[in-house]
Design a protein around this motif. Structure first.
Motif, mmCIF file in Angstrom:
data_model
loop_
_atom_site.group_PDB
_atom_site.id
_atom_site.type_symbol
_atom_site.label_atom_id
_atom_site.label_comp_id
_atom_site.label_asym_id
_atom_site.label_seq_id
_atom_site.Cartn_x
_atom_site.Cartn_y
_atom_site.Cartn_z
ATOM 1 N N PHE A 5 1.055 -1.189 -0.169
ATOM 2 C CA PHE A 5 0.057 0.216 -0.230
ATOM 3 C C PHE A 5 0.913 0.742 -0.382
ATOM 4 C CE2 PHE A 5 -2.231 -3.394 1.432
ATOM 5 C CZ PHE A 5 -3.945 -2.915 0.831
ATOM 6 N N HIS A 6 0.445 2.524 -1.111
ATOM 7 C CA HIS A 6 1.288 3.342 -0.876
ATOM 8 C C HIS A 6 1.259 4.334 -1.768
ATOM 9 C CE1 HIS A 6 2.726 3.853 -5.475
ATOM 10 N NE2 HIS A 6 1.311 2.893 -5.942
ATOM 11 N N SER A 7 1.364 5.386 -2.017
ATOM 12 C CA SER A 7 1.725 6.791 -2.475
ATOM 13 C C SER A 7 2.032 7.224 -3.365
ATOM 14 C CB SER A 7 1.037 7.687 -1.568
ATOM 15 O OG SER A 7 0.882 9.324 -2.055
ATOM 16 N N PRO A 8 1.772 7.250 -4.606
ATOM 17 C CA PRO A 8 2.959 7.809 -5.746
ATOM 18 C C PRO A 8 4.195 8.326 -4.909
ATOM 19 C CG PRO A 8 0.966 7.582 -6.715
ATOM 20 C CD PRO A 8 0.726 7.510 -5.591
ATOM 21 N N LEU A 9 3.929 9.942 -4.198
ATOM 22 C CA LEU A 9 4.815 11.122 -3.953
ATOM 23 C C LEU A 9 5.164 10.503 -2.838
ATOM 24 C CD1 LEU A 9 3.648 13.600 -6.794
ATOM 25 C CD2 LEU A 9 5.394 11.983 -7.105
ATOM 26 N N SER A 10 4.946 9.689 -2.442
ATOM 27 C CA SER A 10 4.872 9.797 -0.985
ATOM 28 C C SER A 10 7.305 8.937 -0.876
ATOM 29 C CB SER A 10 4.536 8.980 -0.194
ATOM 30 O OG SER A 10 5.647 8.146 0.874
ATOM 31 N N PRO A 11 7.543 9.987 -0.497
ATOM 32 C CA PRO A 11 9.405 8.967 -0.340
ATOM 33 C C PRO A 11 9.240 8.127 0.389
ATOM 34 C CG PRO A 11 9.343 11.717 0.120
ATOM 35 C CD PRO A 11 7.855 11.319 -0.055
ATOM 36 N N ALA A 12 8.675 7.990 1.720
ATOM 37 C CA ALA A 12 9.371 6.536 2.048
ATOM 38 C C ALA A 12 8.761 5.281 1.285
ATOM 39 C CB ALA A 12 7.972 6.564 3.386
ATOM 40 N N SER A 13 7.016 5.685 0.675
ATOM 41 C CA SER A 13 6.733 4.628 -0.355
ATOM 42 C C SER A 13 7.492 4.293 -1.499
ATOM 43 C CB SER A 13 5.317 5.148 -0.736
ATOM 44 O OG SER A 13 4.247 5.213 0.204
ATOM 45 N N ARG A 14 8.052 5.587 -2.273
ATOM 46 C CA ARG A 14 9.482 5.150 -3.380
ATOM 47 C C ARG A 14 9.822 4.288 -2.708
ATOM 48 N NH1 ARG A 14 9.304 9.242 -7.846
ATOM 49 N NH2 ARG A 14 7.051 9.258 -8.297
ATOM 50 N N THR A 15 11.044 4.933 -1.576
ATOM 51 C CA THR A 15 11.850 3.635 -0.602
ATOM 52 C C THR A 15 11.864 2.358 -0.636
ATOM 53 O OG1 THR A 15 13.008 6.311 0.073
ATOM 54 C CG2 THR A 15 14.305 3.544 0.742
ATOM 55 N N VAL A 16 10.785 2.407 -0.793
ATOM 56 C CA VAL A 16 10.416 0.924 -0.668
ATOM 57 C C VAL A 16 10.199 0.136 -2.014
ATOM 58 C CG1 VAL A 16 8.720 -1.614 0.327
ATOM 59 C CG2 VAL A 16 8.988 0.750 1.592
ATOM 60 N N ARG A 17 9.854 0.725 -2.883
ATOM 61 C CA ARG A 17 9.206 0.086 -4.116
ATOM 62 C C ARG A 17 10.548 -0.363 -5.072
ATOM 63 N NH1 ARG A 17 6.313 4.594 -6.407
ATOM 64 N NH2 ARG A 17 5.728 3.469 -8.847
ATOM 65 N N LEU A 18 11.428 0.977 -4.290
ATOM 66 C CA LEU A 18 12.832 0.653 -5.259
ATOM 67 C C LEU A 18 13.642 -0.329 -4.393
ATOM 68 C CD1 LEU A 18 14.258 4.833 -5.170
ATOM 69 C CD2 LEU A 18 13.239 2.952 -6.954
#
Lengths: 222, 222
Positions: A5-18
């Motif tokens: 569960f994420h949000s496209p422009l959340s840096p925390a979410s992007r870190t996990v996606r990466l």
């Protein structure tokens, strides 16, 4: 399937996606509008914030710090924190610097003013807050540029969670057009390397209603 | 000797003092007025924040998250994160909840308004900010009370970093007299257990110029 569960422009979410991408762990990404406080989402994470990872075995892992430490312990084949105690301290130090100092002074402010206010219907950006964010940005980006100039990667001589955390924050700012790359050439060179990694591709395809990223956002030679 | 740069009413600093004490690692505590931005201190931690740990071998470890993860790896005899992946996720989740949600909504606000403003000469507490902090406090303290009611310890069935992090935040609020213990009886029982641990004693002896803690602050039967 593993779900994030994420949000496209959340840096925390992007870190996990990466990190999931870099560790070659497939996952289904579900956009969560966390500010709507869905009861089912609050049951997954009482903090009410993205990202939240749900593993196939049912294990619920919320929070960027908790998820990244968990992934490092559970999937150690591709390590992202380093080997020695000193390496791990330095990687985590840079991670913490982005998650606390840089988020509070720069990325959190820009994203809240330019993105979250619009998405959650909280009105227009506050010019004063944006001016403060720009003023804070200069010395902090200079610090990142110094790191990029003096090291192969931001956390040391190897690619690490420090790089993915930094790339997550900077890619959000780049999406909303707030980075003057000409002023931080070493960061630009480092970011070009990050952008060309396969794990980065999904981030370049993100679209957010009402916000158009600059042309160079998706360009690997920017 | 191992040195910790800290601030008496910084929850992050208190967490590290408790963890060092619990792991029986002797250290010299030096109070750092971080807002004065001493160049020698900025050289230790570019983020300019306490706590910063300096080991005998010269290793510099800044930031509560980095220090606690480092201490867990370097001094594993007395583990504070749990053994299984699921245990470690839950301990870190509660830690993250205090460091992000509780700090932002409650402890950070009270400490900034009542302590930091006075110490750093930034004027008087803002009544509006304190009212917001009180309003946020009720549901969040209820959540902590639910944890304390349903578990032996806050992070699970064993004493963990979750308990030391929580005790660090709550002890700062207790010092400035902002906890109504009668409303959270399970938290009070848990806090009485924490207070009676040897690692807690130095925190009860803290004195901060211009702020007098309530009588029950040092009392083990409060």
């Amino acid at each position: 399937m593993r779900t994030l569960f994420h949000s496209p422009l959340s840096p925390a979410s992007r870190t996990v996606r990466l990190v999931l991408g870099e560790k070659r762990l497939p996952f289904e990404a579900i956009v969560e509008r966390a500010w709507e406080k869905r009861p089912e989402f609050l049951a997954l994470n009482p903090a009410g914030e993205v990202p939240v990872l749900v593993e196939d075995n049912g294990l619920i892992v919320p929070d960027v710090y908790v998820i990244c430490e968990y992934l490092e312990e559970a999937y150690a084949d591709i390590p992202l924190l380093g080997r020695t105690l000193a390496e791990r301290v330095e990687v985590r130090r840079v991670v913490a610097w982005f998650e606390t100092v840089f988020a509070r002074e720069v990325s959190g402010r820009f994203i809240d003013e330019r993105v979250m206010k619009r998405l959650s219907g909280r009105g227009n950006p506050d010019g004063g807050a944006l001016r403060e964010a720009y003023a804070s940005m200069r010395p902090l980006m200079k610090y990142v540029n110094d790191l990029a100039e003096n090291r192969n990667w931001l956390g040391g001589h190897f690619l690490s969670l420090a790089d993915f955390t930094a790339a997550a924050h900077l890619s959000c700012l780049d999406f909303i057009g707030d980075i003057d790359w000409a002023k931080v050439p070493a960061v630009r060179d480092w970011y070009a390397k990050m952008k060309s990694r396969p794990c980065f591709r999904p981030l370049l395809n993100d679209r957010v209603s009402g916000i158009t990223p600059p042309d160079y956002y998706t360009n690997l030679d920017f």
